[in-house]
Design a protein around this motif. Structure first.
Motif, PDB file in Angstrom:
ATOM      1  N   VAL A   1       0.862  -1.175   0.000  1.00 38.44           N
ATOM      2  CA  VAL A   1       0.000   0.000   0.000  1.00 38.44           C
ATOM      3  C   VAL A   1       0.902   1.229   0.000  1.00 38.44           C
ATOM      4  O   VAL A   1       1.760   1.369   0.887  1.00 38.44           O
ATOM      5  CB  VAL A   1      -0.925   0.026   1.223  1.00 38.44           C
ATOM      6  CG1 VAL A   1      -1.814   1.272   1.194  1.00 38.44           C
ATOM      7  CG2 VAL A   1      -1.779  -1.241   1.274  1.00 38.44           C
ATOM      8  N   VAL A   2       0.736   2.102  -0.992  1.00 34.67           N
ATOM      9  CA  VAL A   2       1.527   3.329  -1.074  1.00 34.67           C
ATOM     10  C   VAL A   2       0.611   4.497  -0.743  1.00 34.67           C
ATOM     11  O   VAL A   2      -0.420   4.693  -1.401  1.00 34.67           O
ATOM     12  CB  VAL A   2       2.155   3.505  -2.465  1.00 34.67           C
ATOM     13  CG1 VAL A   2       3.049   4.751  -2.483  1.00 34.67           C
ATOM     14  CG2 VAL A   2       2.959   2.272  -2.853  1.00 34.67           C
ATOM     15  N   LEU A   3       0.994   5.258   0.278  1.00 39.71           N
ATOM     16  CA  LEU A   3       0.181   6.375   0.754  1.00 39.71           C
ATOM     17  C   LEU A   3       0.892   7.681   0.445  1.00 39.71           C
ATOM     18  O   LEU A   3       2.073   7.853   0.784  1.00 39.71           O
ATOM     19  CB  LEU A   3      -0.052   6.256   2.261  1.00 39.71           C
ATOM     20  CG  LEU A   3      -0.699   4.948   2.746  1.00 39.71           C
ATOM     21  CD1 LEU A   3      -0.699   4.893   4.272  1.00 39.71           C
ATOM     22  CD2 LEU A   3      -2.113   4.827   2.205  1.00 39.71           C
TER      23      LEU A   3
ATOM     24  N   GLU B   1      -8.674   3.753   6.742  1.00 40.26           N
ATOM     25  CA  GLU B   1      -8.370   4.392   8.015  1.00 40.26           C
ATOM     26  C   GLU B   1      -7.168   5.322   7.949  1.00 40.26           C
ATOM     27  O   GLU B   1      -6.952   6.124   8.861  1.00 40.26           O
ATOM     28  CB  GLU B   1      -8.119   3.319   9.081  1.00 40.26           C
ATOM     29  CG  GLU B   1      -9.341   2.445   9.369  1.00 40.26           C
ATOM     30  CD  GLU B   1      -9.027   1.336  10.362  1.00 40.26           C
ATOM     31  OE1 GLU B   1      -7.997   1.477  11.078  1.00 40.26           O
ATOM     32  OE2 GLU B   1      -9.768   0.344  10.421  1.00 40.26           O
ATOM     33  N   ALA B   2      -6.379   5.223   6.893  1.00 42.03           N
ATOM     34  CA  ALA B   2      -5.151   6.013   6.815  1.00 42.03           C
ATOM     35  C   ALA B   2      -5.456   7.487   6.596  1.00 42.03           C
ATOM     36  O   ALA B   2      -6.385   7.849   5.865  1.00 42.03           O
ATOM     37  CB  ALA B   2      -4.271   5.497   5.674  1.00 42.03           C
ATOM     38  N   GLU B   3      -4.655   8.322   7.212  1.00 43.97           N
ATOM     39  CA  GLU B   3      -4.755   9.760   7.008  1.00 43.97           C
ATOM     40  C   GLU B   3      -3.810  10.143   5.872  1.00 43.97           C
ATOM     41  O   GLU B   3      -2.683  10.589   6.084  1.00 43.97           O
ATOM     42  CB  GLU B   3      -4.390  10.499   8.292  1.00 43.97           C
ATOM     43  CG  GLU B   3      -5.305  10.179   9.464  1.00 43.97           C
ATOM     44  CD  GLU B   3      -4.839  10.845  10.744  1.00 43.97           C
ATOM     45  OE1 GLU B   3      -3.800  11.539  10.709  1.00 43.97           O
ATOM     46  OE2 GLU B   3      -5.502  10.667  11.780  1.00 43.97           O
ATOM     47  N   ALA B   4      -4.273   9.956   4.637  1.00 46.68           N
ATOM     48  CA  ALA B   4      -3.432  10.182   3.463  1.00 46.68           C
ATOM     49  C   ALA B   4      -4.173  11.008   2.425  1.00 46.68           C
ATOM     50  O   ALA B   4      -5.408  10.972   2.342  1.00 46.68           O
ATOM     51  CB  ALA B   4      -3.006   8.845   2.860  1.00 46.68           C
ATOM     52  N   SER B   5      -3.397  11.739   1.616  1.00 44.81           N
ATOM     53  CA  SER B   5      -3.981  12.520   0.530  1.00 44.81           C
ATOM     54  C   SER B   5      -4.410  11.632  -0.622  1.00 44.81           C
ATOM     55  O   SER B   5      -5.376  11.924  -1.331  1.00 44.81           O
ATOM     56  CB  SER B   5      -2.966  13.559   0.032  1.00 44.81           C
ATOM     57  OG  SER B   5      -2.521  14.387   1.076  1.00 44.81           O
ATOM     58  N   ASP B   6      -3.688  10.565  -0.834  1.00 42.80           N
ATOM     59  CA  ASP B   6      -3.955   9.672  -1.958  1.00 42.80           C
ATOM     60  C   ASP B   6      -3.363   8.310  -1.608  1.00 42.80           C
ATOM     61  O   ASP B   6      -2.504   8.198  -0.723  1.00 42.80           O
ATOM     62  CB  ASP B   6      -3.325  10.238  -3.232  1.00 42.80           C
ATOM     63  CG  ASP B   6      -3.825   9.556  -4.502  1.00 42.80           C
ATOM     64  OD1 ASP B   6      -4.797   8.777  -4.408  1.00 42.80           O
ATOM     65  OD2 ASP B   6      -3.250   9.816  -5.578  1.00 42.80           O
TER      66      ASP B   6
ATOM     67  N   ALA C   1       1.523  10.129  10.272  1.00 40.80           N
ATOM     68  CA  ALA C   1       0.483   9.117  10.079  1.00 40.80           C
ATOM     69  C   ALA C   1       0.922   7.723  10.504  1.00 40.80           C
ATOM     70  O   ALA C   1       0.097   6.804  10.562  1.00 40.80           O
ATOM     71  CB  ALA C   1       0.068   9.096   8.603  1.00 40.80           C
ATOM     72  N   VAL C   2       2.211   7.539  10.809  1.00 43.54           N
ATOM     73  CA  VAL C   2       2.733   6.199  11.090  1.00 43.54           C
ATOM     74  C   VAL C   2       2.077   5.538  12.303  1.00 43.54           C
ATOM     75  O   VAL C   2       1.663   4.368  12.224  1.00 43.54           O
ATOM     76  CB  VAL C   2       4.265   6.241  11.241  1.00 43.54           C
ATOM     77  CG1 VAL C   2       4.792   4.929  11.821  1.00 43.54           C
ATOM     78  CG2 VAL C   2       4.912   6.513   9.890  1.00 43.54           C
ATOM     79  N   PRO C   3       1.931   6.211  13.449  1.00 46.51           N
ATOM     80  CA  PRO C   3       1.361   5.514  14.621  1.00 46.51           C
ATOM     81  C   PRO C   3      -0.008   4.899  14.353  1.00 46.51           C
ATOM     82  O   PRO C   3      -0.313   3.814  14.860  1.00 46.51           O
ATOM     83  CB  PRO C   3       1.283   6.618  15.678  1.00 46.51           C
ATOM     84  CG  PRO C   3       2.369   7.574  15.299  1.00 46.51           C
ATOM     85  CD  PRO C   3       2.368   7.581  13.799  1.00 46.51           C
ATOM     86  N   GLY C   4      -0.833   5.560  13.538  1.00 50.80           N
ATOM     87  CA  GLY C   4      -2.147   5.021  13.238  1.00 50.80           C
ATOM     88  C   GLY C   4      -2.118   3.779  12.373  1.00 50.80           C
ATOM     89  O   GLY C   4      -3.117   3.051  12.276  1.00 50.80           O
TER      90      GLY C   4
ATOM     91  N   ALA D   1      -5.743  -4.666   3.432  1.00 48.00           N
ATOM     92  CA  ALA D   1      -5.230  -3.506   2.704  1.00 48.00           C
ATOM     93  C   ALA D   1      -6.316  -2.452   2.527  1.00 48.00           C
ATOM     94  O   ALA D   1      -6.069  -1.244   2.679  1.00 48.00           O
ATOM     95  CB  ALA D   1      -4.683  -3.942   1.347  1.00 48.00           C
ATOM     96  N   ALA D   2      -7.529  -2.895   2.205  1.00 45.78           N
ATOM     97  CA  ALA D   2      -8.643  -1.956   2.041  1.00 45.78           C
ATOM     98  C   ALA D   2      -8.952  -1.237   3.353  1.00 45.78           C
ATOM     99  O   ALA D   2      -9.210  -0.021   3.368  1.00 45.78           O
ATOM    100  CB  ALA D   2      -9.875  -2.702   1.536  1.00 45.78           C
TER     101      ALA D   2
END
Length: 743
Positions: A281-283, A358-363, A294-297, A352-353
């Motif tokens: 998964v690339v964030l 849940e990830a705090e990512a722009s894309d 965002a790593v701790p989450g 992965a989904a």
């Protein structure tokens, strides 16, 4: 067996004779050997007195005996890729990789190896049982297990598979006191390595006493973050539930000790199961610090790896590595590569989904295709080498290369570090093992300037205070070495240093093992290899990418050792090393010798026999120019050396071969006459003597029709192939030999 060594006058001792008298047969004190082993992959240079390659544990014991008798220190060396300056020393350098490279036992869950075994070789053998060593540093294709134990190596997937210390079950070693012992859970190791039971008991009892007396300090100052490898791993000395040391504790204290306690002769390591499937998964994030936030989450998803990558590295890969394809990345300027592993593809896809949701990512992008994933990981691997050239275009140096904090502090630490870099006028390309809070960055210290070492020292001191303020450590993966040992008292305080000195004295009472490392350290700005090296203008080549400076071009080699990999995937560098397995025939070995030429105190000049020995088998094939991660072009450097030698020479060979294209063009007009003239006994004999050609070899004959002439006739007659090439336009490069001798 070990022979007694008695030497009265240390100052006058013939070290080579002493080592050979003790039964060692691979002993080398030549200028060539000393030049190639004066550096590792760090900033430092220390010229050894002799290089020795032991063949077994008895040889190792003999080396330690000679060291103890002479007072000459001993330093262990694996692949020579240590970034912190922990594989160089002023006395005896022990080259383990050459002979002690056997896998002694391989089972379904454990292996026993000699210290010179290369990790990839063990991984390939263990793959039969679908297991592997957990730790896998970026140098896995040449890193030795002994070096990994010395540094407590980790790698990108240590988050899921563990560090070297998580896998070591037992060690066999010869301590600095000359005692052959086995440490740890040695139920299997005891069968392949002898052990002094009395010495083992003394060490275990001594370690337990140190742990009990310094327990409070150990709890507060050691293992404060997941990736702390600074100093000795004293956290293993804390008593277990039964009040004593855990079975593996004595071995684990030695892991990460950088050869300062003794020399390892065998390693017993646990093997971990390989997940049947992985997904990447690339964030994408606005910048690298935001990605770190965002790593701790993400840790709750139990990833195998979380790697941080900066836009500066991706840009460098695009600009400088045409052989690395950069697939599209999610929008952003900082990315997290998150790898998940499992045995059920459906569950893995769902995991992965869930992570993306849940990830705090722009894309984000989920990669399930193995080839696509390898291409993305190749960016990370290529970037690690390219970081040796900073965004400023100046060389990027190790130094503050390996700091670590708790993952929840990483984003703030990154921001503060960037501010500190600007304050000190430094640039670099940060990346790292973000799941463990470990950061890598090479900085463009101006070490060759008059005040370079002082400025380097000021930054290192300020950066240490910064990382301590974030609860972190100076060394998160590569150890302390000469580069960071001098900072340990700021991390661990006086009592912590006292506890570590007691461990050192317990194993190495006379201080012969890698002195100046970890305890009683040498100053970090001493022995810097760049200091005292002046610019030298290239005379045969423009060297435009290095501003015309031969010194800069030669020092592109930082010692990462890609040229001595045992399992290169696609590279061909370096074919002569792959044939001989001799360091002098590697790109790195040759570069080290030429670097010493530029210094002038060990290798006098380009006419030194050491230069001949190093360059003799260089094929000038240019493979290193594309395969070396730092861009060493040994073919060009060799030509520069030959050009400098040519000045003032009366030899006709360079003129004869240099003008061969013109001579061949003339001969092509009358090839029959030219061939008859060359085959005449008197002419042939004289030409061979002038050109230094073996008299048994026949001279090549000119073709009746050159390639270009034949091609022109075919084109004029319309006889060239008309079908389009399935791969697009094809360019034929027709050199002198193809055109005139073998069309």
């Amino acid at each position: 067996m070990v022979q007694e060594v008695e030497l009265a006058d240390v100052a006058q001792v013939d070290l080579v004779a002493a080592l050979r008298a003790a039964g060692l047969d691979d002993v080398d004190d030549s200028v060539l050997a000393r030049a190639m082993h004066a550096q590792d992959a760090s900033l430092h240079r220390v010229v050894p007195r002799v290089v020795v390659a032991p063949r077994d544990a008895d040889d190792v014991a003999a080396i330690v005996a000679v060291s103890r008798a002479t007072g000459v220190p001993v330093t262990a060396r694996g692949a020579g890729t240590s970034i912190a300056g922990n594989a160089i020393g002023p006395g005896i350098v022990v080259e383990f990789r050459r002979h002690m490279d056997r896998i002694l036992h391989l089972g379904p869950d454990r292996a026993i190896v000699q210290p010179g075994v290369v990790l990839d070789d063990l991984q390939r053998a263990a793959a039969v049982n679908v297991v592997r060593v957990g730790a896998e540093p970026a140098t896995h294709s040449r890193a030795t297990l002994g070096g990994m134990v010395g540094n407590n190596s980790c790698g990108a997937r240590a988050l899921g598979h563990g560090r070297t210390s998580d896998g070591v079950a037992a060690l066999a070693m010869v301590t600095g006191a000359g005692e052959a012992v086995t440490l740890g859970d040695d139920r299997d190791l005891a069968g392949v390595a002898g052990s002094d039971a009395v010495a083992r008991a003394r060490l275990v009892d001594g370690l337990a006493a140190i742990g009990a007396e310094h327990a409070a300090t150990i709890r507060s100052e050691f293992a404060r973050v997941p990736r702390q490898v600074s100093g000795y791993a004293l956290e293993h000395l804390l008593a277990n539930r039964d009040g004593g040391l855990a079975p593996r504790s004595s071995a684990l204290v030695a892991v990460g000790s950088e050869g300062t306690l003794g020399l390892t002769t065998a390693i017993e390591v646990d093997l971990v199961a390989v997940p049947a499937h992985t997904v990447l998964v690339v964030l994408g994030h606005p910048d690298l610090a935001t990605a770190a936030d965002a790593v701790p989450g993400l840790l709750a998803h139990r990833p195998v790896a979380i790697e941080g990558l900066d836009a500066r590295i991706v840009d460098a890969v695009r600009a400088r590595r045409a052989d690395v394809d950069v697939p599209p990345l999610p929008a952003g300027n900082g990315w997290l590569f998150v790898e998940l592993g499992g045995d059920d593809p459906g569950q893995l896809a769902a995991a992965a989904a869930a992570l993306v949701a849940e990830a705090e990512a722009s894309d984000a992008v989920v990669v399930t295709d193995a080839r696509h994933a390898r291409a993305l990981w190749a960016i990370r691997e290529a970037g690690a080498g390219l970081a040796a050239v900073a965004p400023s275009g100046r060389p990027g140096h190790a130094g503050w290369e390996d700091s670590a904090v708790a993952p929840e502090r990483l984003g703030d630490y990154l921001r503060d570090l960037e501010v500190l870099m600007v304050e000190h006028g430094l640039t670099g390309m940060p990346y790292g093992h973000f799941g463990d809070g470990c950061l890598h960055v090479r900085l463009d210290f101006a070490l060759r300037s008059s005040d370079g070492p002082a400025r380097y020292r000021r930054f290192m001191e300020a950066a240490t205070e910064l990382v301590i303020s974030h609860g972190g450590t100076t060394s998160g993966e590569h150890g302390d070495g000469r580069m960071r040992s001098w900072l340990l008292d700021r991390l661990h305080g006086e009592e912590g240093m006292t506890a570590m000195r007691r461990v050192k004295t317990l194993f190495d009472p006379d201080g012969i093992c890698n002195p100046g490392i970890i305890v009683d350290p040498v100053p970090g700005d001493r022995d810097l290899r760049a200091v005292g090296v002046e610019p030298v203008a290239a005379t045969g080549f423009a060297m435009t990418t290095d501003s015309g400076d031969l010194t800069t071009a030669t020092h592109r080699c930082t010692g990462v050792g890609a040229c001595v990999a045992t399992t290169p995937a696609t590279q061909v560098m370096c074919p002569s090393w792959r044939a001989t397995q001799r360091e002098q025939d590697s790109t790195r070995g040759r570069a080290r010798v030429l670097q010493e030429v530029l210094r002038g105190d060990l290798v006098a000049d380009v006419d030194d026999p050491a230069v001949d020995a190093a360059l003799d088998l260089c094929l000038s094939c240019k493979a290193c120019a594309s395969d070396c991660p730092t861009g060493v072009d040994m073919a060009r450097l060799k030509s520069e050396v030959l050009h400098r030698r040519r000045r003032g020479s009366t030899s006709l060979v360079p003129d004869l071969l240099g003008n061969l294209p013109s001579v061949a063009d003339l001969a092509a007009r009358v090839p029959g006459l030219a061939n008859r003239s060359l085959s005449a006994p008197g002419v042939s004999r004289v030409l061979k003597r002038v050109a230094d050609v073996d008299p048994r070899r026949s001279l090549p004959t000119f073709a009746a029709t050159t390639f270009q002439a034949s091609y022109a006739r075919m084109a004029a007659a319309g006889r060239l192939p008309q079908a389009p090439s399935p791969v697009g336009p094809v360019v034929l490069w027709v050199d002198t030999f193809t055109d005139h001798f073998a069309p």
